[in-house]
Design a protein around this motif. Structure first.
Motif, PDB file in Angstrom:
ATOM      1  N   ASN A 189       0.856  -1.187   0.000  1.00  0.00           N
ATOM      2  CA  ASN A 189       0.000   0.000   0.000  1.00  0.00           C
ATOM      3  C   ASN A 189       0.891   1.234   0.000  1.00  0.00           C
ATOM      4  OD1 ASN A 189      -2.191   1.683   0.114  1.00  0.00           O
ATOM      5  ND2 ASN A 189      -2.594   1.372   2.292  1.00  0.00           N
ATOM      6  N   LEU A 190       1.232   1.702  -1.189  1.00  0.00           N
ATOM      7  CA  LEU A 190       2.175   2.820  -1.297  1.00  0.00           C
ATOM      8  C   LEU A 190       1.606   4.114  -0.743  1.00  0.00           C
ATOM      9  CD1 LEU A 190       3.566   2.195  -4.902  1.00  0.00           C
ATOM     10  CD2 LEU A 190       4.508   1.439  -2.709  1.00  0.00           C
ATOM     11  N   VAL A 191       0.308   4.341  -0.963  1.00  0.00           N
ATOM     12  CA  VAL A 191      -0.355   5.575  -0.519  1.00  0.00           C
ATOM     13  C   VAL A 191      -1.697   5.195   0.078  1.00  0.00           C
ATOM     14  CG1 VAL A 191      -1.327   7.777  -1.246  1.00  0.00           C
ATOM     15  CG2 VAL A 191       0.786   6.967  -2.293  1.00  0.00           C
ATOM     16  N   ASP A 192      -1.953   5.628   1.328  1.00  0.00           N
ATOM     17  CA  ASP A 192      -3.257   5.338   1.919  1.00  0.00           C
ATOM     18  C   ASP A 192      -4.253   6.423   1.547  1.00  0.00           C
ATOM     19  OD1 ASP A 192      -2.865   7.540   3.596  1.00  0.00           O
ATOM     20  OD2 ASP A 192      -2.146   6.313   5.267  1.00  0.00           O
ATOM     21  N   TYR A 193      -5.472   6.341   2.063  1.00  0.00           N
ATOM     22  CA  TYR A 193      -6.540   7.261   1.667  1.00  0.00           C
ATOM     23  C   TYR A 193      -6.235   8.700   2.089  1.00  0.00           C
ATOM     24  CZ  TYR A 193      -8.913   2.800   1.062  1.00  0.00           C
ATOM     25  OH  TYR A 193      -9.237   1.530   0.666  1.00  0.00           O
TER      26      TYR A 193
ATOM     27  N   PRO B 126     -12.001   8.395  -6.545  1.00  0.00           N
ATOM     28  CA  PRO B 126     -10.714   7.692  -6.649  1.00  0.00           C
ATOM     29  C   PRO B 126     -10.407   6.852  -5.404  1.00  0.00           C
ATOM     30  CG  PRO B 126     -10.484   9.932  -7.440  1.00  0.00           C
ATOM     31  CD  PRO B 126     -11.832   9.841  -6.819  1.00  0.00           C
ATOM     32  N   GLN B 127     -10.791   7.337  -4.229  1.00  0.00           N
ATOM     33  CA  GLN B 127     -10.571   6.550  -3.016  1.00  0.00           C
ATOM     34  C   GLN B 127     -11.400   5.265  -3.053  1.00  0.00           C
ATOM     35  OE1 GLN B 127     -11.585   9.634  -0.190  1.00  0.00           O
ATOM     36  NE2 GLN B 127      -9.467   9.866   0.445  1.00  0.00           N
ATOM     37  N   LEU B 128     -12.593   5.355  -3.630  1.00  0.00           N
ATOM     38  CA  LEU B 128     -13.426   4.157  -3.785  1.00  0.00           C
ATOM     39  C   LEU B 128     -12.755   3.152  -4.714  1.00  0.00           C
ATOM     40  CD1 LEU B 128     -16.076   2.645  -3.285  1.00  0.00           C
ATOM     41  CD2 LEU B 128     -17.077   3.927  -5.199  1.00  0.00           C
ATOM     42  N   ILE B 129     -12.132   3.645  -5.769  1.00  0.00           N
ATOM     43  CA  ILE B 129     -11.408   2.750  -6.689  1.00  0.00           C
ATOM     44  C   ILE B 129     -10.255   2.064  -5.952  1.00  0.00           C
ATOM     45  CG2 ILE B 129      -9.927   2.706  -8.736  1.00  0.00           C
ATOM     46  CD1 ILE B 129     -11.655   4.926  -9.900  1.00  0.00           C
ATOM     47  N   MET B 130      -9.548   2.823  -5.132  1.00  0.00           N
ATOM     48  CA  MET B 130      -8.465   2.234  -4.337  1.00  0.00           C
ATOM     49  C   MET B 130      -9.006   1.164  -3.396  1.00  0.00           C
ATOM     50  SD  MET B 130      -6.457   5.811  -3.515  1.00  0.00           S
ATOM     51  CE  MET B 130      -5.380   5.071  -2.284  1.00  0.00           C
ATOM     52  N   PHE B 131     -10.170   1.434  -2.807  1.00  0.00           N
ATOM     53  CA  PHE B 131     -10.788   0.460  -1.914  1.00  0.00           C
ATOM     54  C   PHE B 131     -11.165  -0.815  -2.655  1.00  0.00           C
ATOM     55  CE2 PHE B 131     -15.000  -1.205  -0.766  1.00  0.00           C
ATOM     56  CZ  PHE B 131     -14.689  -1.820   0.444  1.00  0.00           C
ATOM     57  N   LEU B 132     -11.776  -0.665  -3.827  1.00  0.00           N
ATOM     58  CA  LEU B 132     -12.186  -1.835  -4.597  1.00  0.00           C
ATOM     59  C   LEU B 132     -10.979  -2.673  -5.005  1.00  0.00           C
ATOM     60  CD1 LEU B 132     -14.955  -0.245  -6.860  1.00  0.00           C
ATOM     61  CD2 LEU B 132     -15.265  -1.697  -4.850  1.00  0.00           C
ATOM     62  N   GLY B 133      -9.898  -1.993  -5.381  1.00  0.00           N
ATOM     63  CA  GLY B 133      -8.688  -2.721  -5.741  1.00  0.00           C
ATOM     64  C   GLY B 133      -8.146  -3.533  -4.582  1.00  0.00           C
TER      65      GLY B 133
ATOM     66  N   GLU C 159     -10.740  -3.024   5.446  1.00  0.00           N
ATOM     67  CA  GLU C 159     -10.411  -2.020   4.432  1.00  0.00           C
ATOM     68  C   GLU C 159     -11.486  -0.945   4.383  1.00  0.00           C
ATOM     69  OE1 GLU C 159      -7.863  -0.275   1.806  1.00  0.00           O
ATOM     70  OE2 GLU C 159      -7.531  -2.153   2.896  1.00  0.00           O
ATOM     71  N   PHE C 160     -12.741  -1.359   4.529  1.00  0.00           N
ATOM     72  CA  PHE C 160     -13.840  -0.385   4.538  1.00  0.00           C
ATOM     73  C   PHE C 160     -13.731   0.548   5.738  1.00  0.00           C
ATOM     74  CE2 PHE C 160     -18.279   0.787   5.613  1.00  0.00           C
ATOM     75  CZ  PHE C 160     -18.581   1.491   4.456  1.00  0.00           C
ATOM     76  N   LEU C 161     -13.312   0.017   6.864  1.00  0.00           N
ATOM     77  CA  LEU C 161     -13.122   0.854   8.055  1.00  0.00           C
ATOM     78  C   LEU C 161     -11.980   1.844   7.853  1.00  0.00           C
ATOM     79  CD1 LEU C 161     -13.613  -1.735  10.957  1.00  0.00           C
ATOM     80  CD2 LEU C 161     -15.249  -0.058  10.054  1.00  0.00           C
ATOM     81  N   ASP C 162     -11.037   1.518   6.986  1.00  0.00           N
ATOM     82  CA  ASP C 162      -9.979   2.476   6.637  1.00  0.00           C
ATOM     83  C   ASP C 162     -10.488   3.526   5.651  1.00  0.00           C
ATOM     84  OD1 ASP C 162      -8.161   1.174   8.230  1.00  0.00           O
ATOM     85  OD2 ASP C 162      -7.375  -0.079   6.607  1.00  0.00           O
ATOM     86  N   LEU C 163     -11.422   3.115   4.783  1.00  0.00           N
ATOM     87  CA  LEU C 163     -11.954   4.036   3.775  1.00  0.00           C
ATOM     88  C   LEU C 163     -12.815   5.130   4.397  1.00  0.00           C
ATOM     89  CD1 LEU C 163     -12.570   4.847   0.819  1.00  0.00           C
ATOM     90  CD2 LEU C 163     -14.446   3.177   0.869  1.00  0.00           C
ATOM     91  N   LEU C 164     -13.622   4.794   5.390  1.00  0.00           N
ATOM     92  CA  LEU C 164     -14.543   5.770   5.976  1.00  0.00           C
ATOM     93  C   LEU C 164     -13.821   7.005   6.532  1.00  0.00           C
ATOM     94  CD1 LEU C 164     -17.254   3.569   7.740  1.00  0.00           C
ATOM     95  CD2 LEU C 164     -17.420   4.831   5.584  1.00  0.00           C
ATOM     96  N   PRO C 165     -12.757   6.847   7.339  1.00  0.00           N
ATOM     97  CA  PRO C 165     -12.020   8.043   7.768  1.00  0.00           C
ATOM     98  C   PRO C 165     -11.407   8.803   6.601  1.00  0.00           C
ATOM     99  CG  PRO C 165     -11.445   6.156   9.129  1.00  0.00           C
ATOM    100  CD  PRO C 165     -12.228   5.622   7.970  1.00  0.00           C
ATOM    101  N   GLY C 166     -11.002   8.069   5.559  1.00  0.00           N
ATOM    102  CA  GLY C 166     -10.471   8.743   4.370  1.00  0.00           C
ATOM    103  C   GLY C 166     -11.514   9.611   3.702  1.00  0.00           C
TER     104      GLY C 166
ATOM    105  N   LEU D  57     -13.876  15.103   3.006  1.00  0.00           N
ATOM    106  CA  LEU D  57     -14.920  16.079   3.284  1.00  0.00           C
ATOM    107  C   LEU D  57     -14.349  17.315   3.956  1.00  0.00           C
ATOM    108  CD1 LEU D  57     -17.952  16.719   3.212  1.00  0.00           C
ATOM    109  CD2 LEU D  57     -18.159  15.579   5.437  1.00  0.00           C
ATOM    110  N   LEU D  58     -13.381  17.132   4.828  1.00  0.00           N
ATOM    111  CA  LEU D  58     -12.728  18.272   5.470  1.00  0.00           C
ATOM    112  C   LEU D  58     -11.973  19.110   4.445  1.00  0.00           C
ATOM    113  CD1 LEU D  58     -12.019  19.744   8.095  1.00  0.00           C
ATOM    114  CD2 LEU D  58     -10.060  18.206   8.350  1.00  0.00           C
ATOM    115  N   TRP D  59     -11.238  18.448   3.555  1.00  0.00           N
ATOM    116  CA  TRP D  59     -10.576  19.162   2.456  1.00  0.00           C
ATOM    117  C   TRP D  59     -11.604  19.957   1.644  1.00  0.00           C
ATOM    118  CZ3 TRP D  59      -5.726  19.924   0.338  1.00  0.00           C
ATOM    119  CH2 TRP D  59      -4.665  19.244   0.927  1.00  0.00           C
ATOM    120  N   ALA D  60     -12.698  19.311   1.286  1.00  0.00           N
ATOM    121  CA  ALA D  60     -13.706  19.948   0.446  1.00  0.00           C
ATOM    122  C   ALA D  60     -14.323  21.155   1.141  1.00  0.00           C
ATOM    123  CB  ALA D  60     -14.799  18.935   0.088  1.00  0.00           C
TER     124      ALA D  60
END
Length: 286
Positions: A74-78, A142-149, A164-171, A176-179
């Motif tokens: 996992n080179l880059v996380d969410y 794109p984060q969803l694509i990373m999750f599916l992969g 993995e889904f529990l890692d995606l939710l905080p991502g 949302l904070l960025w947005a």
């Protein structure tokens, strides 16, 4: 010989249908803003830049997902994905925000908006909601694509997918904070001028001018100053919040000042939104 006037019936009739009110006006503005963010319903030229940014971000996500599926690394996380795409997000905001608000200022359509039940707070809320949604989708898909992969190649079965889904939710929450922050800053700057080029330049300048300040403060001999240096730029501020929330100080050392980053992020978003609302209340009163 007297001339008599003639009244012609050309078919004008009073509107007798339902009056939808503020909610429908808000929904229409939100939908229009979201479509404009991705160039939908606009010329082919208007679609080039947003879809170029989207394509790059999706391509990076696909590459990361492919590498993880093949090597297990996992080179880059969410969280790191959002951080690494920050400049593309800035340019996307610099194009989107002027399109949503500067065009209305220049064309003089705001008095027409506010002559109806629509209020300044409705207008601001619709524009902010559309911008936040567009930016969140820009990062979240794109984060969803990373999750599916990762999910389809995990060796731990359902447990691995769930983890993995529990890692995606905080991502997604981090996206949302960025947005929220970038939408608040971008729309505030864009609301100050009706010229889209000036608005876009002003948005980029806000980030360009603050980034070198972080570099200067981070190399000063005071450790406290080094820990607080990342408060000086919106980009590093959000990264600092991410470091604090995950308690991961490998990339940025915040010392004991992590909560201050969270407080400043909330205060900055709130201040920008209040100033934006004050700006349009002033316009609505003219």
């Amino acid at each position: 010989m007297s001339e008599a006037g003639v009244i012609h019936d050309i078919g004008y009739q009073r509107y007798t249908g339902p009056r939808l009110g503020r909610g429908a006006a808000f929904g229409a503005l939100y939908q229009h803003g979201l479509r404009a963010a991705f160039g939908l319903g606009r010329s082919a030229k208007a679609k080039i830049f947003p879809w170029l940014v989207i394509s790059v971000m999706l391509l990076v996500a696909v590459i990361l997902a492919a590498i993880r599926s093949q090597t297990g690394q996992n080179l880059v996380d969410y969280f790191e994905y959002d951080d690494s795409m920050s400049w593309l997000i800035i340019f996307f905001v610099a194009i989107l925000a002027p399109e949503l608000v500067s065009r209305d200022l220049r064309s003089g359509t705001l008095p027409l908006y506010f002559s109806r039940p629509l209020r300044a707070v409705d207008y601001v809320a619709a524009k902010v909601a559309a911008t936040v949604t567009a930016l969140w989708l820009l990062m979240g898909v794109p984060q969803l694509i990373m999750f599916l992969g990762a999910a389809f190649t995990t060796k731990d079965g359902a447990k691995g997918v769930w983890n993995e889904f529990l890692d995606l939710l905080p991502g997604w929450g981090y996206s949302l904070l960025w947005a929220a922050l970038f939408a608040a800053i971008g729309l505030l700057v864009a609301s100050l001028t009706g010229k889209r080029a000036f608005a876009a330049g002003g948005i980029v300048a806000v980030f360009l001018m603050t980034t070198p300040v972080v570099g200067v403060l981070s190399v000063l001999p005071s450790s406290t100053t080094n820990h607080l240096a990342f408060l000086a730029s919106p980009m590093t501020l959000i990264q600092g919040v991410g470091v604090w929330l995950r308690d991961n100080h490998e990339t940025i050392d915040l010392g004991r000042f992590g909560p201050i980053y969270g407080i400043e992020a909330v205060c900055l978003i709130t201040a920008c939104l209040l100033l934006l609302l004050a700006r349009y209340r002033k316009v609505a009163s003219l």
